[in-house]
Design a protein around this motif. Structure first.
Motif, short mmCIF file in Angstrom:
data_model
loop_
_atom_site.label_atom_id
_atom_site.label_comp_id
_atom_site.label_asym_id
_atom_site.label_seq_id
_atom_site.Cartn_x
_atom_site.Cartn_y
_atom_site.Cartn_z
N ALA A 30 47.56 48.25 46.40
CA ALA A 30 48.02 46.94 45.94
C ALA A 30 47.05 46.37 44.91
O ALA A 30 47.48 45.82 43.88
CB ALA A 30 48.17 45.99 47.12
N GLY A 31 45.76 46.50 45.16
CA GLY A 31 44.77 46.00 44.23
C GLY A 31 44.80 46.72 42.90
O GLY A 31 44.75 46.10 41.83
N TYR A 32 44.89 48.03 42.96
CA TYR A 32 44.88 48.81 41.72
C TYR A 32 46.14 48.56 40.90
O TYR A 32 46.07 48.17 39.74
CB TYR A 32 44.75 50.30 42.02
N TYR A 33 47.29 48.79 41.51
CA TYR A 33 48.54 48.65 40.75
C TYR A 33 48.81 47.19 40.40
O TYR A 33 49.35 46.90 39.33
CB TYR A 33 49.71 49.29 41.51
N GLY A 34 48.44 46.30 41.28
CA GLY A 34 48.60 44.88 40.98
C GLY A 34 47.79 44.47 39.76
O GLY A 34 48.29 43.76 38.89
N ALA A 35 46.57 44.96 39.66
CA ALA A 35 45.73 44.60 38.53
C ALA A 35 46.19 45.27 37.25
O ALA A 35 46.38 44.60 36.22
CB ALA A 35 44.27 44.97 38.83
N PHE A 36 46.40 46.56 37.29
CA PHE A 36 46.60 47.28 36.04
C PHE A 36 48.04 47.29 35.54
O PHE A 36 48.28 47.53 34.36
CB PHE A 36 46.02 48.69 36.14
N ILE A 37 48.99 46.97 36.38
CA ILE A 37 50.36 46.81 35.90
C ILE A 37 50.55 45.42 35.30
O ILE A 37 51.21 45.25 34.29
CB ILE A 37 51.38 47.07 37.03
N TRP A 38 49.93 44.42 35.93
CA TRP A 38 50.14 43.05 35.48
C TRP A 38 49.14 42.59 34.43
O TRP A 38 49.37 41.58 33.76
CB TRP A 38 50.08 42.08 36.67
N LEU A 39 48.04 43.31 34.24
CA LEU A 39 47.00 42.85 33.33
C LEU A 39 47.51 42.60 31.90
O LEU A 39 47.20 41.54 31.33
CB LEU A 39 45.81 43.82 33.33
N PRO A 40 48.30 43.48 31.31
CA PRO A 40 48.78 43.16 29.95
C PRO A 40 49.58 41.85 29.90
O PRO A 40 49.40 41.04 28.99
CB PRO A 40 49.67 44.36 29.59
N SER A 41 50.43 41.64 30.88
CA SER A 41 51.23 40.39 30.92
C SER A 41 50.34 39.17 31.11
O SER A 41 50.58 38.12 30.50
CB SER A 41 52.26 40.46 32.04
N LEU A 42 49.33 39.30 31.96
CA LEU A 42 48.43 38.17 32.19
C LEU A 42 47.63 37.84 30.94
O LEU A 42 47.39 36.66 30.64
CB LEU A 42 47.49 38.48 33.36
N LEU A 43 47.22 38.86 30.21
CA LEU A 43 46.49 38.61 28.97
C LEU A 43 47.39 37.96 27.92
O LEU A 43 46.95 37.06 27.20
CB LEU A 43 45.88 39.91 28.44
N VAL A 44 48.63 38.39 27.84
CA VAL A 44 49.58 37.77 26.92
C VAL A 44 49.78 36.30 27.31
O VAL A 44 49.82 35.42 26.45
CB VAL A 44 50.92 38.54 26.88
#
Length: 151
Positions: A30-44
């Protein structure tokens, strides 16, 4: 090796190990996929362009390779459990710092630390998991907890 039925994974003394490792694998996934799947959207969402956010994520994920190698080296020197606990703790700290990052440099630094320690935790848990199950159930136990993590 002594034969065990598959159901032994759900009875003492293996029940605690099965539950603990299932929780650990679930949290790590959950931590890995949660961070790296959502990171581009969060940065945008923070105002970075899509292209810039994808560049940052690419650079951040490059830190995974040395993190994995560092854990592989350390598990033999310090032990599986201490390395797993340390890498998970540093992952949590890096995630907290990344959530408060206010500049591109901080995003890259804290994101890379998260990437480094998170993949290092993967390396440690892959080494640690099989050791907690008896030989006759090692593959079944490790497969079960890894599958729970994928849920």
């Amino acid at each position: 090796p002594r034969a065990y039925p598959y159901a032994a994974l759900f009875r003492p003394p293996l029940l605690r190990r099965t539950l603990f490792l299932s929780l650990a694998w679930f949290a790590l996934n959950a931590g890995y996929y949660g961070a790296f799947i959502w990171l581009p959207s969060l940065l945008v969402a923070q105002g970075y362009t899509l292209v810039r956010s994808l560049e940052y994520v690419l650079l951040i994920t490059l830190a995974q390779v040395p993190g994995y190698l560092a854990a592989a080296f350390l598990v033999e020197r310090l032990g599986r459990r201490p390395v797993l606990v340390a890498f998970l703790a540093f992952s949590a700290l890096a995630a907290c710092l990344l959530s408060r990052a206010s500049s591109p440099g901080e995003v890259l630094l804290f994101g890379s630390l998260l990437s480094f320690f998170n993949l290092g935790a993967w390396g440690a848990i892959y080494a640690y998991t099989p050791e907690l199950f008896p030989t006759a159930l090692r593959g079944s136990g490790a497969g079960l907890v890894a599958a729970v993590g994928r849920v």
